[in-house]
Design a protein around this motif. Structure first.
Motif, PDB file in Angstrom:
ATOM      1  N   THR A   1       1.008  -1.209   0.009  1.00 10.56           N
ATOM      2  CA  THR A   1      -0.004   0.112   0.172  1.00 10.56           C
ATOM      3  C   THR A   1       0.800   1.270  -0.063  1.00 10.56           C
ATOM      4  O   THR A   1       0.592   2.154  -0.606  1.00 10.56           O
ATOM      5  CB  THR A   1      -0.959  -0.036   1.155  1.00 10.56           C
ATOM      6  N   PHE A   2       1.883   1.272   0.754  1.00  7.33           N
ATOM      7  CA  PHE A   2       3.000   2.356   0.625  1.00  7.33           C
ATOM      8  C   PHE A   2       3.910   2.103  -0.368  1.00  7.33           C
ATOM      9  O   PHE A   2       4.521   0.676  -0.505  1.00  7.33           O
ATOM     10  CB  PHE A   2       3.495   2.591   2.141  1.00  7.33           C
ATOM     11  N   VAL A   3       4.525   3.167  -0.873  1.00  6.03           N
ATOM     12  CA  VAL A   3       5.621   3.224  -1.743  1.00  6.03           C
ATOM     13  C   VAL A   3       6.641   3.961  -1.599  1.00  6.03           C
ATOM     14  O   VAL A   3       6.335   5.017  -0.538  1.00  6.03           O
ATOM     15  CB  VAL A   3       5.337   3.386  -3.221  1.00  6.03           C
ATOM     16  N   GLU A   4       7.781   3.656  -1.723  1.00  7.66           N
ATOM     17  CA  GLU A   4       9.197   4.413  -1.418  1.00  7.66           C
ATOM     18  C   GLU A   4       9.754   4.880  -2.652  1.00  7.66           C
ATOM     19  O   GLU A   4       9.767   4.186  -3.848  1.00  7.66           O
ATOM     20  CB  GLU A   4      10.019   3.683  -0.606  1.00  7.66           C
ATOM     21  N   TYR A   5      10.363   6.215  -2.672  1.00  9.11           N
ATOM     22  CA  TYR A   5      10.896   6.503  -3.829  1.00  9.11           C
ATOM     23  C   TYR A   5      12.074   7.686  -3.461  1.00  9.11           C
ATOM     24  O   TYR A   5      11.990   8.233  -2.290  1.00  9.11           O
ATOM     25  CB  TYR A   5      10.029   7.229  -4.899  1.00  9.11           C
ATOM     26  N   ASP A   6      12.897   8.011  -4.212  1.00 12.51           N
ATOM     27  CA  ASP A   6      14.068   8.878  -3.918  1.00 12.51           C
ATOM     28  C   ASP A   6      13.837  10.250  -4.464  1.00 12.51           C
ATOM     29  O   ASP A   6      13.451  10.429  -5.561  1.00 12.51           O
ATOM     30  CB  ASP A   6      15.448   8.570  -4.432  1.00 12.51           C
ATOM     31  N   HIS A   7      13.730  11.567  -3.481  1.00 12.21           N
ATOM     32  CA  HIS A   7      13.389  12.756  -3.882  1.00 12.21           C
ATOM     33  C   HIS A   7      14.729  13.487  -4.108  1.00 12.21           C
ATOM     34  O   HIS A   7      15.300  13.595  -3.071  1.00 12.21           O
ATOM     35  CB  HIS A   7      12.229  13.498  -3.015  1.00 12.21           C
ATOM     36  N   ALA A   8      14.735  14.593  -4.867  1.00  7.54           N
ATOM     37  CA  ALA A   8      15.825  15.268  -5.073  1.00  7.54           C
ATOM     38  C   ALA A   8      16.377  15.975  -3.807  1.00  7.54           C
ATOM     39  O   ALA A   8      17.529  16.240  -3.339  1.00  7.54           O
ATOM     40  CB  ALA A   8      15.961  16.160  -6.258  1.00  7.54           C
ATOM     41  N   THR A   9      15.402  16.562  -3.083  1.00  4.99           N
ATOM     42  CA  THR A   9      15.595  17.459  -2.197  1.00  4.99           C
ATOM     43  C   THR A   9      15.188  16.751  -0.523  1.00  4.99           C
ATOM     44  O   THR A   9      15.716  17.017   0.318  1.00  4.99           O
ATOM     45  CB  THR A   9      15.013  18.990  -2.042  1.00  4.99           C
ATOM     46  N   GLY A  58      15.083  13.453   0.087  1.00  4.59           N
ATOM     47  CA  GLY A  58      15.679  12.216   0.325  1.00  4.59           C
ATOM     48  C   GLY A  58      14.867  10.990  -0.008  1.00  4.59           C
ATOM     49  O   GLY A  58      13.802  10.893  -0.853  1.00  4.59           O
ATOM     50  N   ARG A  59      14.985   9.959   0.809  1.00  4.78           N
ATOM     51  CA  ARG A  59      14.031   8.625   0.741  1.00  4.78           C
ATOM     52  C   ARG A  59      12.493   9.004   1.361  1.00  4.78           C
ATOM     53  O   ARG A  59      12.455   9.289   2.615  1.00  4.78           O
ATOM     54  CB  ARG A  59      14.970   7.686   1.337  1.00  4.78           C
ATOM     55  N   VAL A  60      11.516   8.965   0.621  1.00  2.00           N
ATOM     56  CA  VAL A  60      10.219   9.198   1.460  1.00  2.00           C
ATOM     57  C   VAL A  60       9.394   8.054   1.027  1.00  2.00           C
ATOM     58  O   VAL A  60       9.400   7.206  -0.047  1.00  2.00           O
ATOM     59  CB  VAL A  60       9.486  10.358   0.480  1.00  2.00           C
ATOM     60  N   LYS A  61       8.608   7.813   2.042  1.00  2.00           N
ATOM     61  CA  LYS A  61       7.529   6.589   2.163  1.00  2.00           C
ATOM     62  C   LYS A  61       6.170   7.250   2.238  1.00  2.00           C
ATOM     63  O   LYS A  61       5.810   7.941   3.045  1.00  2.00           O
ATOM     64  CB  LYS A  61       7.863   5.871   3.398  1.00  2.00           C
ATOM     65  N   VAL A  62       5.367   6.922   0.871  1.00  2.00           N
ATOM     66  CA  VAL A  62       3.935   7.480   0.848  1.00  2.00           C
ATOM     67  C   VAL A  62       2.942   6.622   0.479  1.00  2.00           C
ATOM     68  O   VAL A  62       3.324   5.371  -0.036  1.00  2.00           O
ATOM     69  CB  VAL A  62       4.052   8.746  -0.093  1.00  2.00           C
ATOM     70  N   PRO A  63       1.805   6.918   0.743  1.00  2.00           N
ATOM     71  CA  PRO A  63       0.718   5.931   0.306  1.00  2.00           C
ATOM     72  C   PRO A  63       0.751   6.039  -1.287  1.00  2.00           C
ATOM     73  O   PRO A  63       1.155   6.857  -2.096  1.00  2.00           O
ATOM     74  CB  PRO A  63      -0.709   6.897   0.431  1.00  2.00           C
ATOM     75  N   PRO A 118      -4.249   2.917  -5.447  1.00  2.00           N
ATOM     76  CA  PRO A 118      -5.338   2.277  -4.848  1.00  2.00           C
ATOM     77  C   PRO A 118      -6.109   1.233  -6.209  1.00  2.00           C
ATOM     78  O   PRO A 118      -6.778   0.392  -5.748  1.00  2.00           O
ATOM     79  CB  PRO A 118      -6.231   3.464  -4.555  1.00  2.00           C
ATOM     80  N   ILE A 119      -5.626   1.484  -7.329  1.00  2.00           N
ATOM     81  CA  ILE A 119      -5.855   0.646  -8.439  1.00  2.00           C
ATOM     82  C   ILE A 119      -4.816  -0.082  -9.028  1.00  2.00           C
ATOM     83  O   ILE A 119      -3.863   0.573  -9.214  1.00  2.00           O
ATOM     84  CB  ILE A 119      -6.612   1.657  -9.278  1.00  2.00           C
ATOM     85  N   ARG A 120      -5.017  -1.161  -9.104  1.00  2.00           N
ATOM     86  CA  ARG A 120      -4.000  -2.125  -9.632  1.00  2.00           C
ATOM     87  C   ARG A 120      -4.579  -2.579 -11.460  1.00  2.00           C
ATOM     88  O   ARG A 120      -5.503  -3.289 -11.284  1.00  2.00           O
ATOM     89  CB  ARG A 120      -3.765  -3.348  -8.876  1.00  2.00           C
ATOM     90  N   PHE A 121      -3.703  -2.498 -12.050  1.00  2.00           N
ATOM     91  CA  PHE A 121      -3.716  -2.861 -13.455  1.00  2.00           C
ATOM     92  C   PHE A 121      -2.662  -3.891 -13.890  1.00  2.00           C
ATOM     93  O   PHE A 121      -1.581  -3.863 -13.842  1.00  2.00           O
ATOM     94  CB  PHE A 121      -3.872  -1.647 -14.560  1.00  2.00           C
ATOM     95  N   SER A 122      -3.244  -4.884 -14.515  1.00  2.00           N
ATOM     96  CA  SER A 122      -2.503  -6.063 -14.828  1.00  2.00           C
ATOM     97  C   SER A 122      -1.574  -5.857 -15.922  1.00  2.00           C
ATOM     98  O   SER A 122      -0.355  -6.336 -16.047  1.00  2.00           O
ATOM     99  CB  SER A 122      -3.387  -7.423 -15.145  1.00  2.00           C
ATOM    100  N   ARG A 123      -1.893  -4.886 -16.743  1.00  2.00           N
ATOM    101  CA  ARG A 123      -1.035  -4.682 -18.146  1.00  2.00           C
ATOM    102  C   ARG A 123      -0.709  -3.333 -18.132  1.00  2.00           C
ATOM    103  O   ARG A 123       0.626  -3.148 -18.802  1.00  2.00           O
ATOM    104  CB  ARG A 123      -1.891  -4.891 -19.344  1.00  2.00           C
ATOM    105  N   THR A 124      -1.147  -2.238 -17.385  1.00  2.00           N
ATOM    106  CA  THR A 124      -0.707  -0.965 -17.398  1.00  2.00           C
ATOM    107  C   THR A 124      -0.512  -0.629 -16.029  1.00  2.00           C
ATOM    108  O   THR A 124      -1.290   0.289 -15.375  1.00  2.00           O
ATOM    109  CB  THR A 124      -1.642  -0.023 -18.105  1.00  2.00           C
ATOM    110  N   PRO A 125       0.377  -0.693 -15.126  1.00  2.00           N
ATOM    111  CA  PRO A 125       0.689  -0.752 -13.827  1.00  2.00           C
ATOM    112  C   PRO A 125       0.786   0.674 -13.847  1.00  2.00           C
ATOM    113  O   PRO A 125       1.760   1.583 -14.301  1.00  2.00           O
ATOM    114  CB  PRO A 125       1.517  -1.532 -13.174  1.00  2.00           C
ATOM    115  N   SER A 126       0.507   1.420 -12.562  1.00  2.00           N
ATOM    116  CA  SER A 126       0.862   2.910 -11.910  1.00  2.00           C
ATOM    117  C   SER A 126       2.059   2.859 -11.644  1.00  2.00           C
ATOM    118  O   SER A 126       2.669   1.849 -11.140  1.00  2.00           O
ATOM    119  CB  SER A 126      -0.232   3.326 -11.096  1.00  2.00           C
ATOM    120  N   ALA A 127       2.917   3.982 -11.704  1.00  2.00           N
ATOM    121  CA  ALA A 127       4.302   4.019 -11.231  1.00  2.00           C
ATOM    122  C   ALA A 127       4.688   5.807 -10.882  1.00  2.00           C
ATOM    123  O   ALA A 127       3.884   6.299 -11.467  1.00  2.00           O
ATOM    124  CB  ALA A 127       5.104   3.532 -12.342  1.00  2.00           C
TER     125      ALA A 127
END
Length: 396
Positions: A330-338, A340-345, A348-357
């Protein structure tokens, strides 16, 4: 490939509802260009919970990932000309200006649809584009109070209690997101763009489809109980109960089963569909007296074994660490330029062929001004002149 690849969104919204709707489009792959003043969008300067961040406060960070920032002065003729030029190739234009502002800026639907008839124009407001409340401030808590929902829960005589989320903003965001997708689908079939209008008052009212129909069709008034029953239109037991070490929820248990589990003859003679309504306070008090004697873990195990609906009452630390939340990702993490490493929601929708990112974090003010303007066909010299004159801001 993402599901909205090659869809371009011009996001001219501020605060929460508009940016959240645009972020959902960005999560699905749309190219969202956040068109903001050269001083930065309002939310950059209004930190929720005092979480200011390093260069980007958390409130802005949470609502503006997967966007590029074009910082431009739309009140200048040159800035307005740039935006109108971009409208020619845009798919969605989204704004939540106060009523009348879009017309004064010359970015109203009539003007922009004349430039691009295929444009989907999403206009968001607090109470509607016209009518007696059109100029009232469309703020989440104010709309929660108007919605009637605060008097569907809690104890009779107790102050109305607002939701623990920015509920109206979120519901309105999803309503606008839904409207934009539906309009895109229509355009794919017909080639026609259109105006999509969403307001906070209608959004929070219509989401109460069941409750309000009980009132308007069934003729049942909202009647809160002396005990803090969780919803006036659901029978007891239904609410939040203290345990020996915290709180838990209990919902619509079979009174016979409940009596057996609690070894309490009080429940044996009660009829759920009669006494579940008329004896709400007595049922609540009896359950309350039992649950406070043991800890939450005991009651969850006991009630779940008897197929009684129950659950824990979490704080955010509990929620983030919950096994199902972790399993779902449910939570995702990514690196932000200013920041740092952030963890955020996440998504909510999952696509089998076209996933969000997440392809980019929330942008710095004007971080992408130069590249966005280059995509409109402007030369380096023209772009430099706009930046030099202050019409456009380019982040250093």
């Amino acid at each position: 490939m993402t599901i909205l690849k090659d869809i371009r969104v011009l996001d001219c919204s501020i605060a929460m509802a508009g940016p959240f709707a645009a972020q959902r489009l960005g999560d699905m792959g749309a190219d969202v260009i956040k068109v903001e003043p050269t001083s930065g969008e309002w939310q950059r300067h209004a930190s929720a919970g005092g979480a200011t961040g390093n260069s980007v406060n958390v409130s802005f960070l949470s609502l503006n990932r997967n966007k590029r920032s074009l910082a431009i002065d739309l009140k200048s003729p040159e800035g307005k000309a740039v935006l109108l030029d971009m409208v020619k190739e845009a798919d969605i234009f989204l704004q939540n200006y106060r009523p009348g502002v879009a017309e004064r800026l010359g970015v109203d639907y009539a003007t922009l649809s004349a430039i691009n008839p295929r444009l989907i124009y999403v206009s968001m407001s607090g109470y509607g584009e016209d009518g007696p409340y059109r100029l009232y401030p469309g703020q989440d808590l104010l709309l929660q109070g108007m919605s009637g929902a605060m008097l569907s829960a809690g104890a009779e005589g107790a102050p109305p209690s607002p939701a623990g989320q920015y509920l109206v903003d979120a519901v309105t965001a999803y309503t606008a997101f839904e409207g934009a997708l539906a309009a895109l689908f229509h355009r794919e079939r017909t080639g026609e763009g259109q105006l999509v209008q969403v307001n906070m008052l209608d959004a929070i009212t219509t989401i109460q489809m069941q409750e309000l129909s009980v009132f308007t069709v069934g003729g049942k008034a909202q009647m809160r109980s002396a005990q803090p029953h969780a919803h006036s239109y659901i029978r007891a037991p239904y609410g939040v109960f203290a345990t020996a070490d915290g709180y838990m929820t209990l919902a619509m248990a079979s009174l016979k089963t409940l009596g057996q589990v609690l070894a309490d003859p009080f429940f044996a003679e009660l009829d759920e569909e009669r006494d579940g309504w008329t004896q709400r306070d007595a049922i609540f008090a009896q359950v309350k007296a039992h649950l406070v004697t043991r800890d939450t873990a005991h009651w969850l195990e006991t009630f779940r074994a008897a197929d009684i609906w129950c659950g824990p009452v979490y704080g955010y630390a509990d929620l983030v660490d919950d096994p199902q939340i972790r399993h779902n990702g449910t939570f995702v993490e990514y690196d932000h330029a200013t920041e740092g490493r952030v963890k955020v929601p996440g998504f909510p929708i999952r696509f089998s062929r076209t996933p969000s990112a997440i392809t980019r974090g929330a942008p710095l003010v004007g971080e992408h001004s130069r590249e966005v303007l280059a995509e409109t066909g402007r030369s380096e010299a023209e772009i430099a002149q706009l930046i030099e004159s202050g019409v456009v801001r380019q982040h250093a």
